[in-house]
Design a protein around this motif. Structure first.
Motif, mmCIF file in Angstrom:
data_model
loop_
_atom_site.group_PDB
_atom_site.id
_atom_site.type_symbol
_atom_site.label_atom_id
_atom_site.label_comp_id
_atom_site.label_asym_id
_atom_site.label_seq_id
_atom_site.Cartn_x
_atom_site.Cartn_y
_atom_site.Cartn_z
ATOM 1 N N UNK A 12 74.500 44.197 72.644
ATOM 2 C CA UNK A 12 73.902 44.014 73.970
ATOM 3 C C UNK A 12 74.916 43.525 74.991
ATOM 4 N N UNK A 13 75.863 42.644 74.579
ATOM 5 C CA UNK A 13 76.802 42.067 75.548
ATOM 6 C C UNK A 13 78.155 42.771 75.545
ATOM 7 N N UNK A 14 78.310 43.829 74.738
ATOM 8 C CA UNK A 14 79.597 44.534 74.700
ATOM 9 C C UNK A 14 79.943 45.078 76.093
ATOM 10 N N UNK A 15 81.201 44.923 76.522
ATOM 11 C CA UNK A 15 81.587 45.417 77.857
ATOM 12 C C UNK A 15 81.728 46.940 77.910
ATOM 13 N N UNK A 16 81.739 47.595 76.758
ATOM 14 C CA UNK A 16 81.866 49.057 76.724
ATOM 15 C C UNK A 16 80.490 49.692 76.813
ATOM 16 N N UNK A 36 74.144 49.776 83.506
ATOM 17 C CA UNK A 36 74.801 49.568 84.801
ATOM 18 C C UNK A 36 75.624 50.792 85.201
ATOM 19 N N UNK A 37 76.309 51.406 84.223
ATOM 20 C CA UNK A 37 77.171 52.550 84.534
ATOM 21 C C UNK A 37 76.373 53.743 85.043
ATOM 22 N N UNK A 40 70.414 52.999 85.511
ATOM 23 C CA UNK A 40 69.077 53.267 84.982
ATOM 24 C C UNK A 40 68.562 52.011 84.289
ATOM 25 N N UNK A 41 67.244 51.990 84.045
ATOM 26 C CA UNK A 41 66.648 50.906 83.269
ATOM 27 C C UNK A 41 66.396 51.388 81.844
ATOM 28 N N UNK A 42 66.233 50.418 80.942
ATOM 29 C CA UNK A 42 65.965 50.795 79.557
ATOM 30 C C UNK A 42 64.667 51.582 79.437
ATOM 31 N N UNK A 43 63.667 51.243 80.261
ATOM 32 C CA UNK A 43 62.394 51.956 80.213
ATOM 33 C C UNK A 43 62.511 53.422 80.573
#
Length: 409
Positions: A12-16, A36-37, A40-43
């Protein structure tokens, strides 16, 4: 002390930017960097097919340039086929603008797809990690636009980088396929050489037995002038016939390996079997026949006669009293069956008996001088004319079945 790693939290916190998909390309997890890239949202993602959420840009399709979606799909296919990580060259894959259906933003990505294997070795998930390099590509373009009057190296890179990357990927795949083909060819050659070595060794041994018998009988005849000459001649004839059979088998093997099946013609299988049995009827067993007429096949008369002789000779070596030969039709095939009332062939050995030089223990005891080539030759002749030969179930003895495609009369 042991430390338990919370891999879900690490993901979840990986920067990639990372996305997890099922083998059917359904998205099941996305980390914050990925959301973020692509803005979009997870939903909006989870539980949906990747290409349903990120369809190809229609404008690129109109220009016959679908390489982004096509290449990404091909990468997933390679992962599922090989079970290995796949590194993709830099690709253009436009993303639909959030809140503006049909509007696409030009985006460029550097992507790696990695399989996650289950306990049994099957692929359970695919980790899709990607880095956006749109700014880098834009910088290349701006550098090119700043140079006037000349076709600079930077401009050439901008024009060709994607095509060259794709070509390199294709070349790499071709090299892998070529290497695999060469490895398979080398393995096949080694097997063929080993098979030929075994054939020469065993054939030499089989030839030596009747030759030794001939020499022994001749020496006895010369040493004892008053010996039973007729008895000696009969033994010499049997050894000469065995030599002839072995040499004929070796010649047939050579012809089959050279790919010279002989000319084919339309034949009545029932008539051919009846004719051949009149010439070479088994001497050591009673013969029963049920031969349907007008069962037409396309093959070489000489080759089919050889196939029949080999099947009958095999039955004669193993039968106790009776051999049954049946010709019938089961569209779209003609069927020839040779059945004996001997001990039969164990189910585990029904394929082995068609291997060159394979002789079961019971066969060696009944006929120590056999070559182990009769049934393999018969099967190869059947396959030459699009047929098949196999050992089938039988309530008694062995039942060898030949099936050939029916031909028009």
């Amino acid at each position: 002390m042991d430390t338990m790693v919370d891999y879900e939290a690490v993901f979840a916190v990986s920067p990639t930017p990372s996305l997890i998909l099922t083998p059917d390309l359904v998205m099941v997890a996305a980390n914050a960097a990925y959301l973020e890239a692509i803005d979009r949202t997870a939903g909006e993602l989870l539980g949906r097919h990747l290409f349903a959420v990120f369809p190809p840009n229609p404008a690129m399709i109109e220009e016959c340039d679908t390489q982004g979606a096509d290449t990404l799909g091909a990468s997933f296919a390679r992962v599922l086929t090989t079970g290995r990580r796949d590194f993709m060259p830099v690709q253009r894959y436009d993303v639909e603008t959030p809140g503006s259906p049909g509007m696409f933003e030009e985006r460029y990505w550097s992507t790696v797809n990695t399989p996650v294997l289950g306990p049994g070795g099957d692929i359970e998930l695919i980790i899709h990690t990607t880095e956006e390099v749109t700014e880098f590509v834009s910088a290349l373009r701006r550098s090119r636009e700043g140079v006037r009057g000349a076709r600079t190296r930077l401009e050439q890179v901008d024009v060709d980088v994607y095509a060259r990357a794709g070509e390199l990927q294709m070349l790499n795949e071709q090299l892998i396929r070529t290497h695999n083909r060469q490895r398979e060819t080398t393995s096949a050659l080694r097997e063929a050489i080993e098979q030929q070595r075994r054939l020469v060794f065993d054939a030499s041994h089989d030839l030596r037995n009747p030759i030794t018998g001939l020499l022994t009988e001749l020496e006895v005849a010369l040493a004892q002038p008053d010996i039973d000459l007729q008895g000696i001649l009969r033994k010499l004839l049997r050894d000469a016939e065995r030599l002839n059979e072995i040499v004929a088998d070796l010649l047939e093997v050579a012809r089959l390996d050279a790919g010279t099946p002989g000319g084919a013609e339309v034949l009545d299988l029932g008539y051919l079997v009846a004719e051949e049995l009149e010439r070479h009827s088994p001497a050591a067993a009673a013969l029963r026949t049920r031969l349907q007429q007008h069962v037409m096949v396309r093959a070489s008369r000489i080759k089919l006669a050889r196939l029949l002789d080999n099947l009958v000779a095999n039955a004669e070596r193993h039968t106790r009293s009776t051999i049954e030969i049946v010709v019938s039709v089961e569209p779209p095939e003609a069927v020839l069956e040779v059945i004996d009332d001997g001990p039969g062939i164990p189910p585990a050995d029904r394929e082995r008996v068609f291997e060159r030089l394979c002789r079961l223990e019971e066969a060696r005891l009944r006929d120590p001088g056999g070559s182990g080539l009769g049934l393999p030759i018969a099967r190869e002749i059947a396959q030459t004319y699009g047929g098949r030969l196999y050992a089938a179930d039988s309530p008694r003895g062995a039942r060898l079945v030949l099936r050939l495609p029916l031909a028009a009369a």
